[in-house]
Enzyme design. Sequence first.
Site, PDB file in Angstrom:
ATOM      1  N   GLU A   1      29.493   9.723  41.805  1.00  0.00           N
ATOM      2  CA  GLU A   1      28.814  10.208  40.603  1.00  0.00           C
ATOM      3  C   GLU A   1      27.326  10.517  40.811  1.00  0.00           C
ATOM      4  OE1 GLU A   1      29.706   7.433  37.460  1.00  0.00           O
ATOM      5  OE2 GLU A   1      31.733   8.232  37.205  1.00  0.00           O
TER       6      GLU A   1
ATOM      7  N   GLU B   1      38.683  10.274  38.877  1.00  0.00           N
ATOM      8  CA  GLU B   1      38.636   9.126  37.961  1.00  0.00           C
ATOM      9  C   GLU B   1      39.029   9.599  36.565  1.00  0.00           C
ATOM     10  OE1 GLU B   1      35.187   6.657  37.641  1.00  0.00           O
ATOM     11  OE2 GLU B   1      34.695   6.760  39.772  1.00  0.00           O
TER      12      GLU B   1
END
Length: 431
Positions: free
Chosen positions: A213, A333
């Site tokens: 991320e 995810e």
Amino acid sequence: MVAGNGLFYPILGFASCVAFIYMSFGDLSVSYRKEPELGFVTRNGTRFILDGKPLYVNGWNSYWLMDHAVHDYSRPRVGAMLQAGAKMGLTICRTWAFNDGGYNGLQISPGKFDERVFKALDHVIAEARKHGVRLLLSLVNNLQAYGGKTQYVHWAWQEGVGLSSSNDSFFFDPFIRKYFKNYIKTVLTRKNTITGIEYRNEPAIFGWELINEPRCMSDPSGDTLRDWIVEMSAFVKSIDKYHLVTVGLEGFYGPRNAKRLTVNPEEWASALGSDFIRDSEIGNIDFASVHIYPDHWFHDLRFEENLKFVSKWMLSHIEDGDRELNKPVLFTEYGLSNLNKDFEPSQRDRLYRTILDIIYKSAKRKKSGAGALIWQYFVEGMEEYNDDFGVVPWERSSTYELMTEQSCRLARISGLTQENKNLKELCSQRQ
């Protein structure tokens, strides 16, 4: 997404957990000599390829594998989770191949590694190989959990070479870039003490994720992060000629992309210093990554509205993979928090179904939607290690059925049901 650290676990609960998995999934003590032959996953345009056939991914996240493999009392959870995933027909597990500083740190300081923890990572990879599961290994965290870029910046300041106290200096400080390159080289050239295979030559590794991320908010244009991705992806490829590489993006569109206004969750998402198209189109990036957390990105939408957003979000990125990138898009995810004020367990099944159906339809049409990895799976006795997204997959029969159904229908498209022992056994029961 990263859960908090947990250090101690109920021994009795763990014993019952292992007993349950043993009875449910069979013998946990398979010899490494019986490990399946594995080929490397490659890509051709928008599709992953395995042994000459397209591979569509149904998988999961268990970020905690290396950390649990360090200690004798928790190590059996690693094999138990990987075997359980394999028996569900899941093919890819995403997990951390980093822990910078702190408890059970793999990298204690720049260039200094704890062999005890490295052997734990050896164990994780060997167990994955044994059970026929491949690992997507992430190399550093944007967040502070397990060290992350904050730890690298702290090390640079300790050594008196840091250019800035900003965490974003991880991306532009030449000394920190050198630290990270040394880390990459050490991991990729590591010779597994169990299998004798260097990581860069290990087909049980699906690929490398540069960073979990990434955000560089000090440069909303995205140029700083993009330059870092160009450099680090090229460096990985200079060492490892076999494995796929991805960035680890959440999927937000940057300020130069018109989709920021129509697809991004809100305006803030275009000011994070990342851009899905620009960062994913880089030559040494083999596939694009996207995350799905509508309940964290919005704070005023009802569940039904979140579901509509998920469909729009996924279809937009699959379109990008087909038309802009010519690369697979892996949703690495996805999850739904149980802390939402209106949360009901059935909502998770509905979210999962929405995501899995879009992947299935994309696979049937030979589009770029290559698969999805749920966040996150764990086993019984790990409640202190769980976050608000965690699932013990066999505790809720409807969830278990969703996942195994997806494994089989994707495998049938690929023609893998006769070649993968776990899928053959699982899917023959679902004819």
